[in-house]
Design an enzyme around this catalytic site. Structure first.
Site, PDB file in Angstrom:
ATOM      1  N   CYS A   1      -7.169  14.487   4.482  1.00 50.33           N
ATOM      2  CA  CYS A   1      -6.376  14.963   3.077  1.00 50.33           C
ATOM      3  C   CYS A   1      -7.397  15.500   2.156  1.00 50.33           C
ATOM      4  O   CYS A   1      -8.648  15.466   2.313  1.00 50.33           O
ATOM      5  CB  CYS A   1      -5.778  13.687   2.688  1.00 50.33           C
TER       6      CYS A   1
ATOM      7  N   ARG B   1      -8.343   9.046   3.701  1.00 47.90           N
ATOM      8  CA  ARG B   1      -7.194   8.152   3.413  1.00 47.90           C
ATOM      9  C   ARG B   1      -6.836   7.181   4.539  1.00 47.90           C
ATOM     10  O   ARG B   1      -5.698   7.594   5.180  1.00 47.90           O
ATOM     11  CB  ARG B   1      -6.275   8.758   2.702  1.00 47.90           C
TER      12      ARG B   1
ATOM     13  N   ASP C   1      -3.885   9.496 -10.312  1.00 48.09           N
ATOM     14  CA  ASP C   1      -2.962  10.521 -10.420  1.00 48.09           C
ATOM     15  C   ASP C   1      -3.108  11.277 -11.512  1.00 48.09           C
ATOM     16  O   ASP C   1      -2.593  12.510 -11.776  1.00 48.09           O
ATOM     17  CB  ASP C   1      -1.557  10.189  -9.901  1.00 48.09           C
TER      18      ASP C   1
ATOM     19  N   LYS D   1       8.505  10.940  -7.822  1.00 45.83           N
ATOM     20  CA  LYS D   1       8.470  11.379  -6.345  1.00 45.83           C
ATOM     21  C   LYS D   1       7.923  10.310  -5.373  1.00 45.83           C
ATOM     22  O   LYS D   1       8.576  10.014  -4.380  1.00 45.83           O
ATOM     23  CB  LYS D   1       7.376  12.423  -6.404  1.00 45.83           C
ATOM     24  N   ASN D   2       6.678   9.471  -6.025  1.00 41.75           N
ATOM     25  CA  ASN D   2       6.259   8.625  -4.903  1.00 41.75           C
ATOM     26  C   ASN D   2       7.381   7.353  -4.658  1.00 41.75           C
ATOM     27  O   ASN D   2       7.238   6.599  -3.711  1.00 41.75           O
ATOM     28  CB  ASN D   2       4.972   7.886  -5.504  1.00 41.75           C
TER      29      ASN D   2
ATOM     30  N   ARG E   1       4.950  20.649  -4.766  1.00 41.82           N
ATOM     31  CA  ARG E   1       4.956  19.154  -3.921  1.00 41.82           C
ATOM     32  C   ARG E   1       5.489  18.051  -4.940  1.00 41.82           C
ATOM     33  O   ARG E   1       6.298  17.290  -4.524  1.00 41.82           O
ATOM     34  CB  ARG E   1       3.733  18.966  -3.353  1.00 41.82           C
TER      35      ARG E   1
HETATM   36  C1  UD1 Z   1      -0.289   6.373  -3.375  1.00 43.66           C
HETATM   37  C2  UD1 Z   1       0.320   7.422  -3.904  1.00 43.66           C
HETATM   38  C3  UD1 Z   1      -1.014   8.670  -4.596  1.00 43.66           C
HETATM   39  C4  UD1 Z   1      -1.814   7.571  -5.528  1.00 43.66           C
HETATM   40  C5  UD1 Z   1      -2.337   6.457  -4.699  1.00 43.66           C
HETATM   41  C6  UD1 Z   1      -2.985   5.593  -5.819  1.00 43.66           C
HETATM   42  C7  UD1 Z   1       2.210   7.944  -2.754  1.00 43.66           C
HETATM   43  C8  UD1 Z   1       2.879   8.795  -1.824  1.00 43.66           C
HETATM   44  N1  UD1 Z   1       1.082   8.334  -2.925  1.00 43.66           N
HETATM   45  O1  UD1 Z   1      -1.044   6.968  -2.355  1.00 43.66           O
HETATM   46  O2  UD1 Z   1      -0.216   9.438  -5.352  1.00 43.66           O
HETATM   47  O3  UD1 Z   1      -2.766   8.622  -5.934  1.00 43.66           O
HETATM   48  O4  UD1 Z   1      -1.123   5.640  -4.453  1.00 43.66           O
HETATM   49  O5  UD1 Z   1      -2.281   5.116  -6.919  1.00 43.66           O
HETATM   50  O6  UD1 Z   1       2.732   6.974  -3.312  1.00 43.66           O
HETATM   51  N2  UD1 Z   1      -6.799   2.416   1.561  1.00 43.66           N
HETATM   52  C9  UD1 Z   1      -7.473   1.849   2.576  1.00 43.66           C
HETATM   53  N3  UD1 Z   1      -6.605   1.494   3.696  1.00 43.66           N
HETATM   54  C10 UD1 Z   1      -5.376   1.665   3.816  1.00 43.66           C
HETATM   55  C11 UD1 Z   1      -4.890   2.252   2.626  1.00 43.66           C
HETATM   56  C12 UD1 Z   1      -5.350   2.269   1.624  1.00 43.66           C
HETATM   57  O7  UD1 Z   1      -8.573   1.507   2.609  1.00 43.66           O
HETATM   58  O8  UD1 Z   1      -5.000   1.243   4.777  1.00 43.66           O
HETATM   59  C13 UD1 Z   1      -7.574   2.781   0.436  1.00 43.66           C
HETATM   60  C14 UD1 Z   1      -7.734   4.161  -0.067  1.00 43.66           C
HETATM   61  O9  UD1 Z   1      -8.632   4.890   0.862  1.00 43.66           O
HETATM   62  C15 UD1 Z   1      -7.758   4.210  -1.642  1.00 43.66           C
HETATM   63  C16 UD1 Z   1      -7.030   2.915  -1.741  1.00 43.66           C
HETATM   64  O10 UD1 Z   1      -6.883   1.905  -0.903  1.00 43.66           O
HETATM   65  O11 UD1 Z   1      -9.087   4.099  -1.702  1.00 43.66           O
HETATM   66  C17 UD1 Z   1      -5.654   2.972  -2.485  1.00 43.66           C
HETATM   67  O12 UD1 Z   1      -4.859   3.877  -1.812  1.00 43.66           O
HETATM   68  P1  UD1 Z   1      -3.359   3.561  -1.756  1.00 43.66           P
HETATM   69  O13 UD1 Z   1      -2.930   2.849  -2.845  1.00 43.66           O
HETATM   70  O14 UD1 Z   1      -2.733   3.124  -0.455  1.00 43.66           O
HETATM   71  O15 UD1 Z   1      -2.686   5.202  -1.850  1.00 43.66           O
HETATM   72  P2  UD1 Z   1      -1.629   5.785  -1.237  1.00 43.66           P
HETATM   73  O16 UD1 Z   1      -0.634   4.825  -1.079  1.00 43.66           O
HETATM   74  O17 UD1 Z   1      -2.025   6.536  -0.265  1.00 43.66           O
END
Ligand code: UD1
Length: 430
Positions: A117, A122, A305, A22-23, A397
């Site tokens: 969320c 996030r 996850d 999915k991701n 989802r």
């Molecule tokens: C993706 C996955 C989600 C998974 C996560 C971690 C998708 C659609 N979702 O989410 O299922 O749980 O990776 O493997 O692929 N952060 C910041 N600033 C940013 C972006 C992230 O501080 O701009 C922090 C987040 O709060 C979190 C960490 O970085 O603590 C990792 O988040 P991230 O890897 O970005 O997760 P997603 O891409 O949202």
């Protein structure tokens, strides 16, 4: 409102086929608008998040043709708007991938800022930092992110935190920037690699995906391609843990065993047997499970996850275990639900201290989010008696035909939509 109703206690036995990730699919669908030719994507999971994103892609004017449940053709040459509505972004955060895709292709994008969320705060500051470094003007006003540039120019970007979303979003924009971009401290998740492979199959110049330094040489145009999405490591891990929790024997097919190494390692630590084949893993878990320690980390660490599913296993393992959540701060919302099923779990800050109990007992619980919902289903499959899982909207989802796949392994589970149907199921199984 639909629910799952489950009569626990049957060991899961047999074979199950895993769908596309999915991701990976979410990012690949967004990236596919970057060409003006028809892109064909195969092994697409037929789940709600994907269908919402396809709606968003159609919403900006691209042609989306679903040729079957797992294949879609997308043509981005007819895109007429650069603005993605809040309706989509509120249903699915990953619509923000359209920001990187539109900015890369048209040098202009407007996407609603994702709201709060269910698993913690996030932020997307790193995505925006990357776009700014590429030369875009990024503005947030009235709940909208606007990114615009006369030219995107390749640059050196260091990500302060390992972020899957930021790595992918910046990679997409940089794929069509002028010159060379280097992303340091990039995420290494298999789906980051899949998105890079996909973009390269469209003519992009991305090297190093899967390591923490990604190098991108921008190109002016991307072209058509046919691409098959990698298998979903989280769906696979969920079935592996369902096999363990029910003391079953399940062969999980259509997987890349390398992507499952952290999950497999934890199953071995708790005392299960895991046999690896070229594109399958078999999990056998006949003996009682032992306690262990788990910390979620970016890939190749243990995936956040899979954290709730892991906690469910440890809740019925011998002794005291700890689960440390280091990625999202609010990912223990399922603990109260699991406690209603007899679990003994105490949460202190970002650590769950789990003292194993002999068994779970069925109860009525609510899925607080996607993965925690799947974890509660696993608990229900292992529990004595009947479990009802409400709010299965979350589970749908990300899991395709979840109850059908589980039932094919011998689980007693049905999707129902009324109290009457719950009673009917209860009578049938008692
Ligand atoms: C993706 C996955 C989600 C998974 C996560 C971690 C998708 C659609 N979702 O989410 O299922 O749980 O990776 O493997 O692929 N952060 C910041 N600033 C940013 C972006 C992230 O501080 O701009 C922090 C987040 O709060 C979190 C960490 O970085 O603590 C990792 O988040 P991230 O890897 O970005 O997760 P997603 O891409 O949202």
């Amino acid at each position: 409102m639909e629910q799952y109703v489950i009569k626990g206690g049957n060991p899961l036995v047999g074979e199950v086929e895993i769908g596309g990730a999915k991701n990976a699919a979410l990012a690949i669908l967004a990236a596919s608008i970057m060409a003006d030719e028809t892109i064909t994507i195969d092994n697409l999971p037929n789940v709600r998040d994907i269908n919402v994103l396809l709606g968003a892609i159609e919403g900006i004017g691209a042609i989306v043709e679903r040729t079957d449940a797992h294949t879609v053709k997308i043509n981005g040459s007819t895109i007429s708007g650069m603005s993605v509505d809040y309706e989509y972004i509120k249903k699915i955060r990953a619509s923000y991938y359209l920001l990187g895709a539109l900015l890369g292709k048209y040098k202009k994008a407007e996407v609603a800022l994702p709201g709060g969320c269910d698993i913690g705060s996030r932020p997307i500051d790193l995505h925006l930092k990357g776009f700014r470094a590429l030369g875009a003007r990024v503005d947030i006003q009235h709940g909208l992110i606007t990114a615009e540039a006369d030219h995107l120019k390749g640059t050196h970007i260091y990500l302060d935190k390992v972020s899957v979303g930021a790595t992918i979003n910046i990679m997409m924009a940089a794929a069509m920037a002028e010159g060379k971009t280097i992303i340091e401290n990039a995420a290494k998740e298999p789906h980051v690699v899949d998105v890079a492979n996909f973009l390269n199959s469209m003519g992009a110049g991305i090297r190093g995906a899967g390591t923490d330094v990604i190098r991108i040489v921008g190109v002016e145009k991307l072209h058509k391609t046919e691409y098959s999405i990698i298998p979903d490591q989280i769906e696979a891990g969920t079935f592996m843990f369902a096999a363990a929790a029910t003391r079953g024997d399940v062969t999980v097919k259509n997987v890349i065993p390398k992507h499952l190494e952290a999950t497999t390692a934890k199953l071995l630590e708790v005392g299960c047997e895991v046999e690896e084949f070229d594109d399958a893993v078999r999990v056998v878990c006949a003996k009682p499970m032992h306690h262990t320690q788990v910390t979620t980390l970016p890939y190749p660490g243990f995936p956040t996850d899979m954290q709730p599913q892991m906690a469910v296993i440890l809740g019925i393992a011998d002794g005291t275990s700890t689960v440390t959540e280091s990625i999202f701060e609010n990912r223990f919302k399922y603990v109260d639900e699991l406690t209603r099923m007899g679990a003994n779990i105490k949460v202190e800050s970002n650590i769950a201290i789990i003292t194993g109990v002999e068994k779970y007992t069925g109860a009525r619980v609510s899925a607080p989010d996607l993965r925690a919902g799947a974890a509660l289903v696993i608990a229900g499959l292992a529990a004595e008696g009947i479990t009802i899982v409400d709010d299965i909207y979350y589970i749908e989802r990300g899991y395709e035909n979840f109850e059908e796949k589980l039932a094919s392994l011998g689980a007693q589970i049905e999707k129902v939509s009324s109290e009457k149907e719950i009673q009917k199921f209860t009578l049938k199984v008692s």
